[in-house]
Scaffold this motif. Structure first.
Motif, PDB file in Angstrom:
ATOM      1  N   SER A  66     -13.437  63.392  83.725  1.00  0.00           N
ATOM      2  CA  SER A  66     -13.234  63.665  85.149  1.00  0.00           C
ATOM      3  C   SER A  66     -13.536  65.107  85.529  1.00  0.00           C
ATOM      4  O   SER A  66     -14.231  65.372  86.511  1.00  0.00           O
ATOM      5  CB  SER A  66     -11.794  63.323  85.546  1.00  0.00           C
ATOM      6  OG  SER A  66     -11.542  61.952  85.349  1.00  0.00           O
ATOM      7  N   THR A  70     -16.571  66.160  88.025  1.00  0.00           N
ATOM      8  CA  THR A  70     -16.334  66.765  89.332  1.00  0.00           C
ATOM      9  C   THR A  70     -17.069  68.099  89.461  1.00  0.00           C
ATOM     10  O   THR A  70     -17.663  68.399  90.494  1.00  0.00           O
ATOM     11  CB  THR A  70     -14.821  66.986  89.549  1.00  0.00           C
ATOM     12  OG1 THR A  70     -14.159  65.726  89.458  1.00  0.00           O
ATOM     13  CG2 THR A  70     -14.550  67.599  90.904  1.00  0.00           C
ATOM     14  N   ASN A  79     -17.733  57.696  90.652  1.00  0.00           N
ATOM     15  CA  ASN A  79     -18.293  58.717  89.778  1.00  0.00           C
ATOM     16  C   ASN A  79     -19.394  58.156  88.892  1.00  0.00           C
ATOM     17  O   ASN A  79     -20.395  58.811  88.612  1.00  0.00           O
ATOM     18  CB  ASN A  79     -17.193  59.336  88.905  1.00  0.00           C
ATOM     19  CG  ASN A  79     -16.395  60.373  89.664  1.00  0.00           C
ATOM     20  OD1 ASN A  79     -16.894  60.963  90.607  1.00  0.00           O
ATOM     21  ND2 ASN A  79     -15.150  60.579  89.279  1.00  0.00           N
TER      22      ASN A  79
END
Length: 233
Positions: A66, A70, A79
């Motif tokens: 993650s 990001t 994503n």
């Protein structure tokens, strides 16, 4: 071969092939050996990657953690799809295809019901989890174009985006049929998407299609019951 070598070879093969079936010998070994699996996860984390799989899918793959995702790709709803840089209308098509294939497939798997199983099977819960391949619905290209073509860019854009989804492993194409690809139920987060879809704009569509499937099944059963059997001399 040492465990470190096993972890290295498994990761290398996943990176090279993009995904592997759960039946692959190295994948089976990793899923059964907690120490080996931990070694794989640690090595992946060192380079910003993580292992992705679930018991309802027939394949495993890798994706970004993650924090690196990001930082590199920015915020986004999907994503996995941002990793692939799909255009907005391809994202919409992906969500529609996911909803029409994965949601009914998961329902069949959770109830341990094969597509041709009798509806009054009392021991379905005791059966092993059906494979994704055995219970995934098959979508008709013509029906998809008729039902969603106007919203998804009509035929030209729909065809182009279907090719994109196929190239990335989300779907498989067999003439007029659209089938679940190896990554459709792996890279998209079921827990995130399912509530949004079931409680959102697609809920009425899915309910209508479920009713149509049930009506077709009842009609087929009724026709079979009405078919006279040949007399045995």
């Amino acid at each position: 071969m040492t465990q470190d070598n096993e972890a290295t070879h498994l990761i290398a093969e996943l990176l090279a092939r993009k995904y592997l079936p759960r039946t692959h010998p190295r994948v089976k070994q990793a899923l059964a050996d907690a120490e080996l699996f931990q070694s794989v996860e640690q090595r992946l984390a060192q380079v910003g990657l993580r292992w992705v799989d679930n018991v309802y899918a027939d394949h495993v793959t890798l994706t970004l953690l993650s924090a690196p995702a990001t930082r590199v790709l920015g915020e986004g709803v999907l994503n996995a799809n941002n990793n692939l840089d799909l255009p907005r209308d391809a994202v919409s098509l992906l969500v529609v295809v996911w909803a029409l294939i994965v949601l009914p497939k998961r329902e069949r798997q959770a109830s341990r019901v094969e597509p041709d199983a009798p509806q009054n099977d009392m021991f379905a819960g005791a059966k092993p989890l059906p494979s994704a391949r055995s219970v995934s619905p098959v979508l008709s290209y013509k029906a998809l174009l008729e039902d969603y073509g106007n919203q998804l860019g009509k035929k030209t854009r729909l065809d182009a985006n279907l090719k994109l989804l196929e190239r990335h492993g989300f779907i498989l194409r067999k003439q007029d049929d659209i089938l679940e690809g190896p990554l459709l139920d792996v890279l998209l987060d079921y827990d995130l998407l399912a509530p949004r879809i079931l409680n959102g704009a697609l809920s009425d569509v899915l309910a209508r299609e479920q009713a149509q499937r049930e009506q077709a099944a009842l009609a087929a059963a009724s026709a079979q019951a009405d078919t006279p059997t040949a007399d045995i001399p």
